[in-house]
Design an enzyme around this catalytic site. Structure first.
Site, PDB file in Angstrom:
ATOM      1  CG  ASP A 107     -24.311 -19.119 -19.443  1.00 56.64           C
ATOM      2  OD1 ASP A 107     -22.975 -18.590 -19.295  1.00 56.64           O
ATOM      3  OD2 ASP A 107     -24.897 -19.749 -19.220  1.00 56.64           O
ATOM      4  CB  CYS A 139      -9.545 -19.559   5.893  1.00 54.85           C
ATOM      5  SG  CYS A 139     -10.169 -18.375   5.060  1.00 54.85           S
ATOM      6  CG  ASP A 182     -17.432 -26.518 -21.283  1.00 54.60           C
ATOM      7  OD1 ASP A 182     -17.357 -25.879 -20.214  1.00 54.60           O
ATOM      8  OD2 ASP A 182     -17.480 -25.672 -22.237  1.00 54.60           O
TER       9      ASP A 182
END
Length: 597
Positions: free
Chosen positions: A402, A91, A245
């Site tokens: 959200d 990279c 989650d």
């Protein structure tokens, strides 16, 4: 046999040039998986003494060169590469080999390759940074490409690229396409460098690392046919992200859970338990997930930084999983129970060191956007987004939004917020409204912010976010499909990649979101946890609809001792038996000689 194999593997030591930015643990784990001993380069003199040097760079070009200069690494590194000693840049480790970069005007690179790294130059509406899986077209025969097949892709994450030039042609190892064709790998002699991340490219990347080590150490390549030179192995692939989650249950154990509009408790009051985090993550890796995201939905705000439970989850997961890992939740300034303060940058650094490739910022990002808007569209340089992006690069910063629908009867009620017309879709407001705007919530969806998604998305992009994770609260757990008007609204406002989240219930929902919106990735949780839909089924559907999807292959498990062509175990046992017999005979002979004398 085991002792002989260990001794052979110990013959190779890879020196890892870690200048202090980004996830180097994944590369260490990949090399460990290949049976290689790793030494960290902390002092300039270690570069000259290295047997084989790997330089994994992330972040900004200018910051990297400044740190390298301060550590005294630049001249020893130049001398090492010029001497054609075994070297692999990854990279930014590839980009620093050039004369400079448009990312940091006026900052000199190592100047070992001709040209300046530039911005992507295309007119297509593609997101920058390029984050995701893409194919390569080999321009040289190389053991790194042994076994490369159609459908194989590797993981890229970068905002700047190297353009092909006549001067660079002798060095060009491979090309890739993303709006334009660019150089994704260089090689000459024993020096190689790639723009992609082999350590995050699954089994294909591990195989490439093995091929590089074979070449650098002068070993004969394995008996496999080389890949076709000049053919692209894959187009740019849409990503399928598995999300976990993670929270503590009432007994204090970390479990994977899933909410219904963010409620994670069963009717009996217990936290919904869908499995152990690392076990589930390993399953998704093996099934072909392109990325895995851990969302920490338990604060652990009073826990000392080095004892954060999610650090242990990441550390263990990164030992077995070689695709990108993201973590969200708790990436903010914190004070533990002892009164010790840790900045958001320090928290992020701990997660990167544990194995994360990206961190996801939620409530703090909304507050940063509010400050940005109040400051007439200017950053303060103090927000978590700005600080983390400066050190680790914008590709390491995901902002998790959200939003929830706010229904209005007409444009005047929206008070200037951008509206979505739902008249052609099923959702309706409580009084039959078809117009809504999307309010960004904070505190895990428990409170509104007054800001809409376009305001927040534009602000965090300007502050340095490299990607957006969009979770529509209204769709969470409903399995009726992604919120397409919301996603199109955000993609029209920003140029960075967007991950669609919330609402997936079947394979059609994934192809639908890719066909009807320009999002780069789609995320799901419960349908994967409960095995309603498999990742393989999603990708089969994508291919059937003409969408490029990364081919998932299993690791072959080959260790370095295999490449060193150790004799078969039965030969080693036989050799050990012969050696033991010889030793016994020698002792008998010596004893007899002593008695005779």
């Amino acid at each position: 046999a085991a002792a002989a194999a260990a001794a052979a593997a110990a013959m190779v030591r890879v020196s890892l040039l870690d200048y202090g930015a980004g996830n180097v643990r994944s590369l260490k784990n990949a090399l460990d998986r290949l049976g290689v001993e790793v030494e960290e380069v902390l002092r300039p003199e270690q570069i000259a003494a290295a047997q084989l040097l790997i330089f994994p760079g992330v972040g900004s070009f200018g910051n990297c060169m400044a740190v390298m200069q301060a550590k005294g690494f630049i001249e020893p590194l130049r001398a090492y590469v010029r001497a054609d000693r075994p070297f692999l840049g990854i990279c930014l480790g590839m980009q620093t080999l050039f004369e400079g970069s448009e990312e940091s005007p006026g900052v000199e690179g190592l100047g070992l390759l001709p040209g300046v790294v530039g911005k992507f130059a295309f007119e297509e509406p593609l997101a920058v940074p390029q984050i995701g899986w893409n194919g390569i077209s080999p321009q040289q025969e190389s053991p790194m490409f042994t076994g490369l097949e159609s459908g194989d892709a590797v993981y890229f994450v970068h905002s700047y690229r190297v353009a092909p030039t006549a001067a660079l042609t002798p060095w060009t190892l491979c090309l890739s396409r993303y709006g334009e064709t660019y150089v994704s790998g260089v090689s000459r002699g024993r020096v190689s460098a790639v723009q992609f991340h082999p350590e995050k490219s699954g089994a294909v990347g591990l195989r490439m690392l093995k091929g590089f080590l074979e070449t650098a150490l002068g070993m004969p390549p394995p008996p496999q046919s080389p890949s076709a030179t000049g053919v692209f192995s894959s187009d740019y692939c849409k990503r399928i992200v598995a999300c976990l989650d993670v929270r503590a249950n009432d007994a204090g154990d970390l479990v994977v859970t899933k909410g219904d509009q963010y409620d994670v408790r069963e009717k009996q009051g217990e936290v919904r338990n869908l499995g152990k985090p690392v076990e589930l993550a390993r399953r998704y890796y093996e099934e072909g997930a392109d990325e895995i995201t851990f969302l920490n939905i338990t604060g652990f705000r009073e826990c000392p930084l080095h004892d954060l439970p999610m650090l242990q989850v990441l550390s263990e997961a990164s030992r077995h999983i070689f695709v990108p890992l993201a973590v969200g939740g708790g990436i903010r300034d914190m004070v533990d129970h002892r009164g010790v303060r840790s900045s958001a940058l320090e928290v992020a650094d701990a997660y990167f060191r544990a194995g994360a490739d990206k961190v996801s910022i939620g409530t703090d990002a909304v507050e940063a956007a509010r400050m940005f808007i109040a400051n007439d569209g200017k950053g303060h340089g103090t927000t978590s987004i700005e600080q983390i992006a400066f050190v680790y690069g914008r590709q390491a910063v995901v902002v998790s939004i959200d939003p929830r629908r706010v229904w209005v009867t007409n444009e005047a009620e929206a008070d200037g917020h951008v509206l979505a017309d739902q008249s052609a879709r099923k959702p309706r407001g409580p009084n039959g409204e078809t117009l809504c705007w999307y309010e960004c919530t904070v505190q895990g969806g428990r409170a509104g912010s007054g800001l809409d998604v376009v305001q927040v998305s534009k602000a965090v992009e300007s502050l340095g976010a490299g990607e957006l994770l969009v979770n529509c609260i209204d769709c969470d757990g409903q399995q009726d499909g992604f919120e397409l008007p919301l996603l199109n609204m955000i993609k029209a406002a920003v140029s960075i990649p967007v991950i669609a989240s919330s609402g997936a219930g079947n394979v059609r929902h994934f192809t639908e979101v890719f066909a009807e919106t320009p999002v780069e990735a789609a995320l799901a949780a419960s349908i994967f946890h409960r095995k309603q839909v498999s990742i393989a089924e999603v990708k089969e559907r994508m291919r059937a609809c003409g969408l490029a999807a990364r081919r998932a292959i299993r690791e072959d498990g080959a260790k370095l001792s295999v490449w060193l062509r150790l004799p078969p175990p039965r030969w080693l046992f036989a050799a050990a038996a012969v050696a033991a017999a010889a030793a016994v005979a020698l002792r008998i002979g010596l004893t007899a000689a002593r008695k005779k004398n």
